[in-house]
Design a protein around this motif. Structure first.
Motif, short mmCIF file in Angstrom:
data_model
loop_
_atom_site.label_atom_id
_atom_site.label_comp_id
_atom_site.label_asym_id
_atom_site.label_seq_id
_atom_site.Cartn_x
_atom_site.Cartn_y
_atom_site.Cartn_z
N GLY A 261 6.01 -33.82 30.82
CA GLY A 261 7.22 -33.07 31.15
C GLY A 261 8.47 -33.91 30.93
N TYR A 262 8.44 -35.15 31.42
CA TYR A 262 9.58 -36.06 31.19
C TYR A 262 9.74 -36.37 29.71
CZ TYR A 262 9.88 -36.96 36.23
OH TYR A 262 10.04 -36.83 37.58
N LEU A 263 8.61 -36.55 29.02
CA LEU A 263 8.67 -36.86 27.59
C LEU A 263 9.33 -35.72 26.81
CD1 LEU A 263 7.91 -38.80 25.29
CD2 LEU A 263 5.69 -37.63 25.16
N SER A 264 9.00 -34.49 27.15
CA SER A 264 9.61 -33.35 26.46
C SER A 264 11.11 -33.27 26.74
CB SER A 264 8.92 -32.05 26.90
OG SER A 264 9.08 -31.82 28.28
N LEU A 265 11.54 -33.58 27.97
CA LEU A 265 12.97 -33.62 28.28
C LEU A 265 13.67 -34.70 27.45
CD1 LEU A 265 13.03 -33.34 32.20
CD2 LEU A 265 13.81 -31.61 30.57
N ALA A 266 13.02 -35.86 27.33
CA ALA A 266 13.61 -36.97 26.57
C ALA A 266 13.77 -36.61 25.10
CB ALA A 266 12.74 -38.22 26.72
N VAL B 112 13.77 -33.49 23.57
CA VAL B 112 14.65 -32.34 23.29
C VAL B 112 16.10 -32.66 23.63
CG1 VAL B 112 15.19 -29.95 23.89
CG2 VAL B 112 12.80 -30.66 23.60
N TYR B 113 16.36 -33.08 24.88
CA TYR B 113 17.74 -33.29 25.29
C TYR B 113 18.30 -34.61 24.76
CZ TYR B 113 17.32 -29.17 28.14
OH TYR B 113 17.14 -27.87 28.55
N GLY B 114 17.42 -35.59 24.52
CA GLY B 114 17.88 -36.81 23.86
C GLY B 114 18.35 -36.51 22.45
N GLY B 115 17.60 -35.64 21.74
CA GLY B 115 18.01 -35.25 20.39
C GLY B 115 19.31 -34.47 20.40
N ILE B 116 19.46 -33.55 21.37
CA ILE B 116 20.71 -32.78 21.47
C ILE B 116 21.88 -33.70 21.79
CG2 ILE B 116 21.92 -31.02 22.81
CD1 ILE B 116 19.23 -29.62 23.20
N MET B 117 21.66 -34.66 22.68
CA MET B 117 22.73 -35.57 23.06
C MET B 117 23.20 -36.40 21.87
SD MET B 117 22.78 -38.42 26.13
CE MET B 117 21.65 -39.52 25.28
N LEU B 118 22.25 -36.86 21.05
CA LEU B 118 22.63 -37.63 19.87
C LEU B 118 23.36 -36.77 18.85
CD1 LEU B 118 19.40 -39.79 19.33
CD2 LEU B 118 21.62 -40.56 20.18
N TYR B 119 22.93 -35.52 18.71
CA TYR B 119 23.57 -34.62 17.75
C TYR B 119 24.98 -34.24 18.19
CZ TYR B 119 24.37 -30.47 14.88
OH TYR B 119 24.91 -29.54 14.02
N GLN B 120 25.15 -34.02 19.49
CA GLN B 120 26.45 -33.59 20.01
C GLN B 120 27.26 -34.74 20.60
OE1 GLN B 120 25.63 -30.47 22.86
NE2 GLN B 120 25.26 -28.95 21.28
N ASP C 140 27.93 -35.03 31.82
CA ASP C 140 27.47 -33.81 31.17
C ASP C 140 26.01 -33.53 31.56
OD1 ASP C 140 28.24 -31.86 28.76
OD2 ASP C 140 26.14 -32.46 28.54
N MET C 141 25.67 -32.24 31.75
CA MET C 141 24.32 -31.87 32.16
C MET C 141 23.28 -32.27 31.12
SD MET C 141 22.28 -30.57 34.35
CE MET C 141 23.35 -29.72 35.52
N ILE C 142 23.61 -32.16 29.84
CA ILE C 142 22.67 -32.56 28.79
C ILE C 142 22.37 -34.04 28.90
CG2 ILE C 142 22.40 -32.86 26.30
CD1 ILE C 142 23.91 -30.25 25.92
N GLU C 143 23.39 -34.84 29.19
CA GLU C 143 23.19 -36.28 29.35
C GLU C 143 22.29 -36.57 30.54
OE1 GLU C 143 25.93 -39.94 30.81
OE2 GLU C 143 26.66 -38.87 29.05
N LEU D 211 17.27 -38.48 32.42
CA LEU D 211 16.19 -38.24 33.38
C LEU D 211 14.86 -38.23 32.66
CD1 LEU D 211 15.22 -37.46 36.24
CD2 LEU D 211 15.63 -35.07 35.62
N GLY D 212 14.82 -37.59 31.48
CA GLY D 212 13.59 -37.58 30.69
C GLY D 212 13.22 -38.94 30.15
N ILE D 213 14.20 -39.68 29.63
CA ILE D 213 13.93 -41.00 29.03
C ILE D 213 13.41 -41.99 30.07
CG2 ILE D 213 15.00 -43.02 27.94
CD1 ILE D 213 16.94 -41.01 26.54
N PHE D 214 14.15 -42.14 31.16
CA PHE D 214 13.72 -43.10 32.18
C PHE D 214 12.53 -42.58 32.97
CE2 PHE D 214 18.17 -44.64 31.64
CZ PHE D 214 17.85 -45.94 31.27
N GLY D 215 12.42 -41.25 33.12
CA GLY D 215 11.24 -40.69 33.77
C GLY D 215 9.98 -40.99 32.97
#
Length: 333
Positions: A53-58, A60-68, A194-197, A202-206
């Motif tokens: 679950g944490y890996l999927s957050l990292a 998806v949202y890690g990719g979005i954060m880098l893109y945006q 930002d919520m995405i951040e 949370l996903g990366i460190f989780g």
């Protein structure tokens, strides 16, 4: 020509929030159901259930954060703030999942209400939030419901669905206390970044924290586990449900506020009782229903008062705005 109604828009927004809240409630029930099923299979590895679950957050949202990245608000939070947030969240999940080895799914979900008074105390101490008598009364009623759950487990004995219900209840209370601390910390971070951040870190460190904890505590258990198709599907279902749960909770809080989120989770207890009664064919002690009714009443009183205060603040803001506009008109004439 039909004219646009602001009240109609608010009604639609509330209905959408109610629907989204019920999806979150069902996800919460599924998470409890899947964790209970994995425990029933003799797999005592609570941390491993959160890893994907944490890996999927990292991812998806890690990719979005880098893109945006150029458009995301500059954050004042440090990396160790997110590390601490993830650590507390991981351990909160660990304790709650561990409790399934000792007590029933119904008890775990009802005792989650303990997070409410914990959040109130933490926000009062650290965020300087003020609470009135009605909200405090709702919290007291919630605590009464929590106490009734513990007594119902003692009274039910071997019908409580676990080997040591009291120990399981204490683990849930400890886990929900940590979860409350995590929620208050997340509220502070969301207000300053930002919520995405927040979801990305949370996903990366989780992922990092769970990976380290699995290698230390659960590596032997996972090696000895017979990975049947059903077990693999349960783990994949947990990963998907956790990703959707964290994501939708963020959306609901942004659009409808924490009040709607708290009210929506009330029905997860109802789903749990239905699953235990009709899915597991277990007898539910009558005190459970009384405890649910008590905690539901307490949470509704707490949430209704919170809504009233939000409307009062909105009214005062509008009143201040009118005063400011009047002053500007007078000054211009």
């Amino acid at each position: 020509m039909a004219c646009f109604s602001f009240n109609e828009m608010k009604t639609k927004k509330t209905l959408i929030g109610l629907g989204l809240g019920q999806i979150i409630s069902l996800l919460s029930t599924f998470l409890s159901f899947a964790a209970s099923e994995i425990t029933r299979k003799g797999i005592n590895a609570p941390t491993s259930q959160s890893f994907m679950g944490y890996l999927s957050l990292a991812i998806v949202y890690g990719g979005i954060m880098l893109y945006q990245r150029p458009t995301i608000k500059v954050s004042n939070a440090k990396w160790y703030n997110y590390l601490l947030l993830a650590f507390v969240d991981v351990e909160a999940n660990f304790l709650v999942v561990k409790a399934y080895q000792y007590t029933s799914m119904t008890s775990v979900m009802l005792l989650d209400c303990w997070a409410i008074p914990c959040v109130l105390v933490l926000t009062w101490v650290f965020l300087k939030t003020k609470y009135r008598l009605m909200k405090i009364s709702g919290v007291v009623i919630c605590i009464v419901g929590v106490v009734m759950v513990v007594f119902s487990d003692v009274h039910a004995g071997d019908r409580a669905g676990g080997s040591n219900p009291v120990k399981g209840d204490l683990l849930v209370l400890a886990g929900t206390t940590l979860s409350a601390a995590c929620n208050v910390s997340e509220e502070f971070l969301v207000n300053n970044t930002d919520m995405i951040e927040v979801l990305a870190f949370l996903g990366i460190f989780g992922t990092i924290v769970t990976a380290v904890q699995i290698s230390i505590l659960e590596r032997g258990v996972l090696k000895a586990t017979h990975w049947s198709t059903e077990t693999i599907l349960l783990y994949l279902g947990l990963a998907l449900a956790l990703f959707l749960f964290y994501s939708l909770v963020a959306v609901l809080i942004q659009t409808n506020g924490a009040t709607m989120f708290n009210l929506s989770l009330l029905t997860s207890d109802m789903w749990a009782v239905l699953i235990r009664t009709f899915g597991y064919h277990e007898k539910v002690d009558w005190l459970y229903f009384l405890a649910f009714a008590t905690t539901a009443i307490g949470l509704i009183i707490y949430s209704m008062k919170e809504k009233d205060e939000e409307e009062q603040r909105k009214f005062l803001d509008e009143e201040d705005g009118e005063s400011l506009r009047s002053s500007l008109i007078v000054a211009s004439t």
